[in-house]
Design a protein around this motif. Sequence first.
Motif, short mmCIF file in Angstrom:
data_model
loop_
_atom_site.label_atom_id
_atom_site.label_comp_id
_atom_site.label_asym_id
_atom_site.label_seq_id
_atom_site.Cartn_x
_atom_site.Cartn_y
_atom_site.Cartn_z
N LEU A 165 0.83 -1.21 0.00
CA LEU A 165 0.00 0.00 0.00
C LEU A 165 0.87 1.26 0.00
CD1 LEU A 165 -2.82 -1.12 2.45
CD2 LEU A 165 -2.87 -1.06 -0.02
N ASP A 190 3.04 6.13 14.89
CA ASP A 190 1.97 5.21 14.50
C ASP A 190 1.03 5.82 13.48
OD1 ASP A 190 2.94 3.31 16.08
OD2 ASP A 190 1.45 3.50 17.68
N VAL A 246 -1.43 6.64 8.55
CA VAL A 246 -2.68 7.40 8.41
C VAL A 246 -2.42 8.62 7.53
CG1 VAL A 246 -4.52 8.58 9.64
CG2 VAL A 246 -3.41 6.61 10.68
N GLY A 263 -2.32 7.54 3.97
CA GLY A 263 -3.66 7.28 3.44
C GLY A 263 -4.38 8.58 3.13
N ILE A 314 -6.12 2.25 3.99
CA ILE A 314 -4.95 2.60 4.80
C ILE A 314 -5.40 3.42 6.01
CG2 ILE A 314 -2.70 3.75 4.78
CD1 ILE A 314 -2.59 3.33 1.78
N VAL A 315 -6.27 4.40 5.77
CA VAL A 315 -6.68 5.29 6.85
C VAL A 315 -7.39 4.50 7.96
CG1 VAL A 315 -8.21 7.18 7.46
CG2 VAL A 315 -6.80 7.34 5.42
N HIS A 355 -4.95 1.87 9.80
CA HIS A 355 -3.93 2.38 10.70
C HIS A 355 -4.49 3.31 11.77
CE1 HIS A 355 -0.41 0.48 8.97
NE2 HIS A 355 -1.14 0.46 7.88
N THR A 356 -5.66 3.90 11.52
CA THR A 356 -6.28 4.65 12.60
C THR A 356 -6.65 3.68 13.72
OG1 THR A 356 -7.17 6.16 10.97
CG2 THR A 356 -8.06 6.33 13.18
N GLY A 371 -5.17 0.83 14.39
CA GLY A 371 -3.93 0.42 15.05
C GLY A 371 -3.39 1.52 15.96
N TRP A 372 -3.55 2.75 15.51
CA TRP A 372 -3.04 3.90 16.24
C TRP A 372 -3.82 4.09 17.54
CZ3 TRP A 372 -4.36 9.50 14.40
CH2 TRP A 372 -3.61 10.43 15.12
#
Lengths: 314, 289
Positions: free
Chosen positions: A242, A278, A282, A285, B102-103, B106-107, B109-110
Amino acid sequence: MTLWLRKNWIPVALLAAGLVLPNLVEHYGNFILASILVYSLVSLSLTILIGFAGQISIGHAGFWALGAYGSALVVTELGAPFLVGVLVGGIVAALFGAVVALPALRVQGHYLAIATLGFALFVQQVLFEWESLTGGRQGLFVPRPEIFGYELTDDYAYVYLMLVIVVLLTWMTENFRRSHTGRALMALKMSTVAAEVAGINRARHIIIAFMLSAFYTGISGALYAHLIGFLSTETFTFTTSLSFLTMAVIGGLGSYVGALLGAIYLTMAPEVFREFKDAQMVVYGLTLILCMQFLPGGLASLPERLRSLRRRRT
Amino acid sequence: MLAQLIVSGLALGSVYALLGLALVLIHKATDIVNFAQGEMAMFMTFVAFVMITQLELPLPLVFVVAPLLGAALAAVTERIVMRPISDGPPVNALIVTIGLWIVFNHTAGWIWGYDPYRFPSLFPADPVEIVGARISPNSLGIIAVALAVMAGLYVFFEYTREGTAMRAASMNRRAAQLMGVNIKRVAFLSWTLAGGVGTVCGLLVAPIIFLDFEMMVSVLLKAFAGAILGGFNSLPGAVIGCMLIGIAETFFGGYVSTAFKDTFAFLVIVLVLMFRPSGLFSRTAVKKV
């Protein structure tokens, strides 16, 4: 001469920068430069696939891994020279690229993207389970690159070697774009029906694009393996695929300039966004989405875009 | 053994079918494959987890509220992210859904970290004896919930005005538009519905495979495989395709190997696309030009 220079100042300037920069930076700087060159090949490969052929891949980490492990294993297990290893890495990736693209014989649209998703998970799983070959979770050590008996122990020399390879492949890409196949791909992208009526075999051209793209990514993976010196399956996750896509899109899918800008973005973003940690993905994305909304041509189209905005205002 | 494998295969297939339905719903209405579908479901399952552990809401209530919130999330996403680019090239829309992936991934995960959590199940786990086979009530419960959702969708599409409009739009967008169907509203509704259905999938799958920011990736792959088996444009096709994938996977895991389940799904995708690109159930390959 001046006319030629005015027309071609971008590649000349980039090449000059590539030749001078390694002398201006420290050891870590050369590592960064090497990373940019490695990623720029992946970005270039996605430019071929998405920009020329209009096909998406969310599994390029799979091809990258095939190149990396292919080259590493050929060099360590069979004792092949480094450059042969790199070539083998590219070829192995290209062969798998053909397999992933085989459904193109029958389907239209974006089904191939789904196949690349499955492919990435497949490669990741095989690498993890096939411990005797890849070292599984222990990882695999890869020797430094060696060329005609000389070991390139520091990244300074390696950067120059990579520069030669990247320039060569970039030149190939530009020629490919103007070749019969390149033009056929763009015709297919604009209108599949019109192109097919004009006698272009859709499936064959899309398979070629996939193979070429996988080949570039495989070469990049091989160069990466010898740069890092250690391969672990955790490098080749889905997140990597990605990130690759993000980089190529944000740089711009139209040309090698976009590919290079994307590679710079992917290399520098972790340095710049270090506090985010982390949240870094984000940010990737979000930039990807915003880029598609407001700057679909990527960073490479920024000067053009600003110029047109200014013109509109006056 | 055989009956057990079939029931747990059907349960797994029901989970895939819910996500497969969500994918096909959006694809039928907008021609977009929403790669973020699984991640949105995962995100909402984490939200449900917060409702259970921190707000201490009862589980059945969460099973009602979370899908509604999931629908709202998808609706907002469609409105502010997808609609502005709906007129652009289809590749761009696809890239945007990957950006959404992706957003959301990982949000989650964050915010909630990268460790797996144990998610409570609505149904008891101890197996019961039914005509000689030991069957887990959890599997039966999953199948029942999935069937209820499917029945709801069936009623919606067959008997309501909005559902009829959506069916018309997916058959021929231009003609439907000329008949007064609001295409943008159809896209909006399909995202909303898909968001709700996808969330149900997340809630059902989390107790089986642990709640984790990556839990939906392989579920999404299986849902894709099932939807492709069903032709990707038919809701019943997607359900049957996903059921087949669930059963095949369970048998494959039971008799051959559990390590290569995802590989199996990948093979199904490539083979079906090569030999039956319009799915197992279509008689003729219809090509949209």
